[in-house]
Design an enzyme around this catalytic site. Structure first.
Site, PDB file in Angstrom:
ATOM      1  N   ASP A   7       0.815  -1.214   0.000  1.00  0.00           N
ATOM      2  CA  ASP A   7       0.000   0.000   0.000  1.00  0.00           C
ATOM      3  C   ASP A   7       0.845   1.259   0.000  1.00  0.00           C
ATOM      4  OD1 ASP A   7       0.778  -0.644   2.683  1.00  0.00           O
ATOM      5  OD2 ASP A   7      -0.732   0.742   3.457  1.00  0.00           O
ATOM      6  N   GLU A  42       0.245  -1.495   5.547  1.00  0.00           N
ATOM      7  CA  GLU A  42       1.253  -1.027   6.503  1.00  0.00           C
ATOM      8  C   GLU A  42       1.017   0.421   6.876  1.00  0.00           C
ATOM      9  OE1 GLU A  42       5.126   0.834   7.761  1.00  0.00           O
ATOM     10  OE2 GLU A  42       3.812   1.318   6.068  1.00  0.00           O
TER      11      GLU A  42
END
Length: 410
Positions: free
Chosen positions: A80, A173
């Site tokens: 991400d 994350e």
């Protein structure tokens, strides 16, 4: 490796994989899973083994060992990108042989050497910047590109001795959930490294202890025309509470090993309002003091109220990985030696944030953080140096070789 690394990175950043904190499932955005599928196909084509993608968005793979008697180690990056700024339709600018001058970002913004003097470290090198309308996505598409490029080199050169190497690309994350469904036993590494750091040479094995405090103000709403002596505005209560918070004990007023309180969100109406604070400190004792102090402030505020109230809820997020790394000094020593082997002075510094590695270190997988070569993550002034990316890939290869040497020569 340079061209393969650059091609991968530019291809990866075109895919918008911003995580979404409002979505509780894993991964929090469909695009992360779509990106993982693309990477899975690429890893299979490159000859990686045990390529597996879980329904929760965790992509793992192996480079098989070429010698026995060497521990399995791992490298980790995240799928991400940060939701803090626009991450779609990224249009990178490539500046070759950088001349040390300010860089125009598209038509409307500037990457200035006055504001970002670190630019001057890269004169004569190749920089990749944004066009001023998006973030770049180097956090952590650079880490993914560096890991794949380095480990693909090992597959192409089976004559290089090394133990089994594992990789994992995690979802979410950036919203603090990257390690939430990480299968440490299934991963099988004795230790690992996140490739998620910043400037050239960074090596990090200390991070904040982190918690989130949500303070809810309970007021009393009524028609404003008949509010005298009746209305209690929860938003006013919240504003007055925050106004008495320490002014310098904030992210913008702190550095190095300083901790802080950060008002990250405030919202509400007359009846109810909410303040959300991030609590951060490297020292666990001071961290606990901060939580107690904030709770005591709420209690003290309530004691002075006739009507209305504040409520506080504090949730721990992650802890300083240093406590889990210190018992395994070889993990840091190998990384330092690998960085030095690339002609770089290790820049050991604390992470003023957290990584997947922080939580993984508390899950019995010691996991320091290594540089990617990027700067100014999460915003339009993000940039990365291609030569630094090459060095990061070189460090990954050096870690694999040094681990092999140290264990075979015992």
């Amino acid at each position: 490796m340079r061209q393969a690394l650059l091609t991968r990175f530019l291809r990866y950043i075109k895919i918008d994989t911003q995580s979404k904190a409002s979505n509780t499932r894993s991964p929090s955005s469909d695009s992360q899973l779509e990106f993982a599928v693309i990477l899975k196909q690429e890893l299979e084509q490159l000859g990686f083994e045990r390529v597996e993608l879980s329904h929760l968005g965790y992509l793992t793979a192996s480079v098989p060992k070429t010698v026995d008697g060497v521990p399995c180690i791992g490298f980790i990056a995240h799928l991400d990108t940060a939701p803090d700024f626009c991450g779609a339709n990224i249009t990178p600018q490539i500046i070759e042989n950088y001349d040390g001058e300010d860089i125009l970002l598209g038509d409307s913004d500037l990457l200035s050497t006055e504001q970002f003097p670190s630019l001057l470290n890269y004169v004569g090198q190749t920089l990749i910047t944004t066009d001023g309308t998006t973030l770049l996505g180097g956090d952590d598409k650079a880490g993914i590109a560096e890991i794949i490029t380095a480990l693909a080199h090992l597959i192409e050169h089976p004559e290089i001795p090394h133990g089994e190497i594992r990789l994992c690309f995690t979802p979410d994350e950036e919203i603090g959930r990257g390690a939430g469904h990480f299968d440490v036993p299934g991963f099988g590494a004795q230790w690992a490294y996140t490739i998620d750091g910043g400037e050239l040479g960074e090596l990090e094995y200390e991070n904040f202890n982190a918690a989130t405090a949500v303070i809810r103000a309970k007021g009393n709403n009524c028609h404003p025309g008949t509010a005298y002596g009746v209305m209690v505005n929860a938003q006013t209560m919240a504003a007055r509470f925050h106004a008495k918070m320490p002014l310098q004990d904030t992210p913008e007023g702190s550095k190095d090993y300083d901790g802080f309180f950060h008002l990250v969100n405030m919202q509400g109406q007359t009846e109810e309002a909410e303040l959300t604070y991030l609590i951060r400190d490297f020292d666990i004792d001071i961290f606990e003091q901060r939580k107690r102090w904030l709770t005591e402030r709420v209690n003290s505020y309530n004691a002075d109220l006739v009507v209305g109230s504040l409520e506080i809820e504090i949730t721990d997020s992650y802890f300083n990985m240093k406590e889990q790394i210190i018992p395994h000094p070889h993990v840091v020593d190998i990384a330092k030696e690998a960085i030095t082997s690339q002609g770089i002075t290790p820049l050991v510094k604390p992470i003023r944030g957290g990584t997947d590695g922080a939580r993984l270190s508390y899950m019995a997988l010691p996991c320091p953080n290594i540089f990617t070569g990027g700067h100014n993550f999460h915003g339009k002034h993000e940039y990365i140096c291609v030569e630094s990316m090459e060095k990061a890939a070189g460090v990954i290869l050096a870690i694999c070789s040094l681990t092999c040497e140290k264990y075979l020569n015992r």
